[in-house]
Design a protein around this motif. Sequence first.
Motif, mmCIF file in Angstrom:
data_model
loop_
_atom_site.group_PDB
_atom_site.id
_atom_site.type_symbol
_atom_site.label_atom_id
_atom_site.label_comp_id
_atom_site.label_asym_id
_atom_site.label_seq_id
_atom_site.Cartn_x
_atom_site.Cartn_y
_atom_site.Cartn_z
ATOM 1 N N UNK A 134 49.088 29.353 -24.306
ATOM 2 C CA UNK A 134 49.300 28.259 -23.359
ATOM 3 C C UNK A 134 50.338 27.287 -23.921
ATOM 4 N N UNK A 154 40.408 34.982 -25.554
ATOM 5 C CA UNK A 154 40.029 35.719 -24.363
ATOM 6 C C UNK A 154 40.743 35.167 -23.161
ATOM 7 N N UNK A 155 40.940 35.996 -22.182
ATOM 8 C CA UNK A 155 41.539 35.538 -20.940
ATOM 9 C C UNK A 155 40.498 35.410 -19.870
ATOM 10 N N UNK A 156 40.821 35.863 -18.722
ATOM 11 C CA UNK A 156 39.966 35.696 -17.573
ATOM 12 C C UNK A 156 38.696 36.513 -17.697
ATOM 13 N N UNK A 157 37.590 35.891 -17.301
ATOM 14 C CA UNK A 157 36.352 36.647 -17.209
ATOM 15 C C UNK A 157 35.767 37.083 -18.527
ATOM 16 N N UNK A 158 36.021 36.332 -19.577
ATOM 17 C CA UNK A 158 35.486 36.717 -20.880
ATOM 18 C C UNK A 158 33.968 36.637 -20.866
ATOM 19 N N UNK A 209 32.016 34.694 -24.791
ATOM 20 C CA UNK A 209 33.027 33.940 -25.513
ATOM 21 C C UNK A 209 33.326 32.682 -24.717
ATOM 22 N N UNK A 210 33.358 31.544 -25.395
ATOM 23 C CA UNK A 210 33.592 30.305 -24.651
ATOM 24 C C UNK A 210 35.010 30.212 -24.126
ATOM 25 N N UNK A 211 35.925 30.937 -24.747
ATOM 26 C CA UNK A 211 37.314 30.837 -24.338
ATOM 27 C C UNK A 211 37.950 29.537 -24.761
ATOM 28 N N UNK A 212 37.426 28.945 -25.836
ATOM 29 C CA UNK A 212 37.999 27.678 -26.285
ATOM 30 C C UNK A 212 39.438 27.873 -26.716
ATOM 31 N N UNK A 213 40.186 26.783 -26.606
ATOM 32 C CA UNK A 213 41.580 26.794 -26.996
ATOM 33 C C UNK A 213 41.737 26.297 -28.427
ATOM 34 N N UNK A 252 44.621 24.727 -30.695
ATOM 35 C CA UNK A 252 45.915 24.091 -30.530
ATOM 36 C C UNK A 252 46.717 24.099 -31.825
ATOM 37 N N UNK A 253 48.033 24.215 -31.671
ATOM 38 C CA UNK A 253 48.928 23.961 -32.777
ATOM 39 C C UNK A 253 49.077 22.464 -32.991
#
Lengths: 110, 119
Positions: free
Chosen positions: B33, B97-101, B104-108, B110-111
């Motif tokens: 992202x 993970x992407x869509x529909x994981x 998995x929380x799908x947390x981001x 960040x750099x």
Amino acid sequence: GQNIDQPTEMTATEGAIVQINCTYQTSGFNGLFWYQQHAGEAPTFLSYNVLDGLEEKGRFSSFLSRSKGYSYLLLKELQMKDSASYLCAVRDASNYQLIWGAGTKLIIKP
Amino acid sequence: DAGVIQSPRHEVTEMGQEVTLRCKPISGHNSLFWYRQTMMRGLELLIYFNNNVPIDDSGMPEDRFSAKMPNASFSTLKIQPSEPRDSAVYFCASSPSGRGAVGNTGELFFGEGSRLTVL
């Protein structure tokens, strides 16, 4: 429409407890996140709620009520290092993307 | 384990110049992202990739902005020509993970961000 509201700024005292609220309106819901962001740094993940109830992680807890479109982040035994912005984000079920609140700047005073 | 790596950390340029921001996601993460953050507008999603493919670029402000992800370990965000209103911190984030994981929380993750100032 999609909207997330959280207070712009809050002040609390070292050692105390503070609750940061977040209300949301989204077309679909697939989880709510809280992130912490210190000034000049990147956001870092704090918590994730997808079911109603309280998730506790050390000094930090996060609560979710999906029926009310409401969450809060509870910080206990506040330390000076907790001074930061706290961002609420909701994942939209339709596209799996995060909708971000503007963040709450928390100021901790001695 | 290395986190998301962005470069440059700071860039000051003059209006009209080309700016290229770079990002190396966490190995094994398949979603990437690009966000922009300003005091006025907060965090704004510009574009995101899943498995190196751009999925949603509706947040890209205008044609002056472009992003590429030639492989799983590298992405660029380019602004040409740059304008003073582009001044902001640009964050790259990756997710495992992407869509529909499932599971998995799908947390981001960040750099550290690239702080861009356009004079």
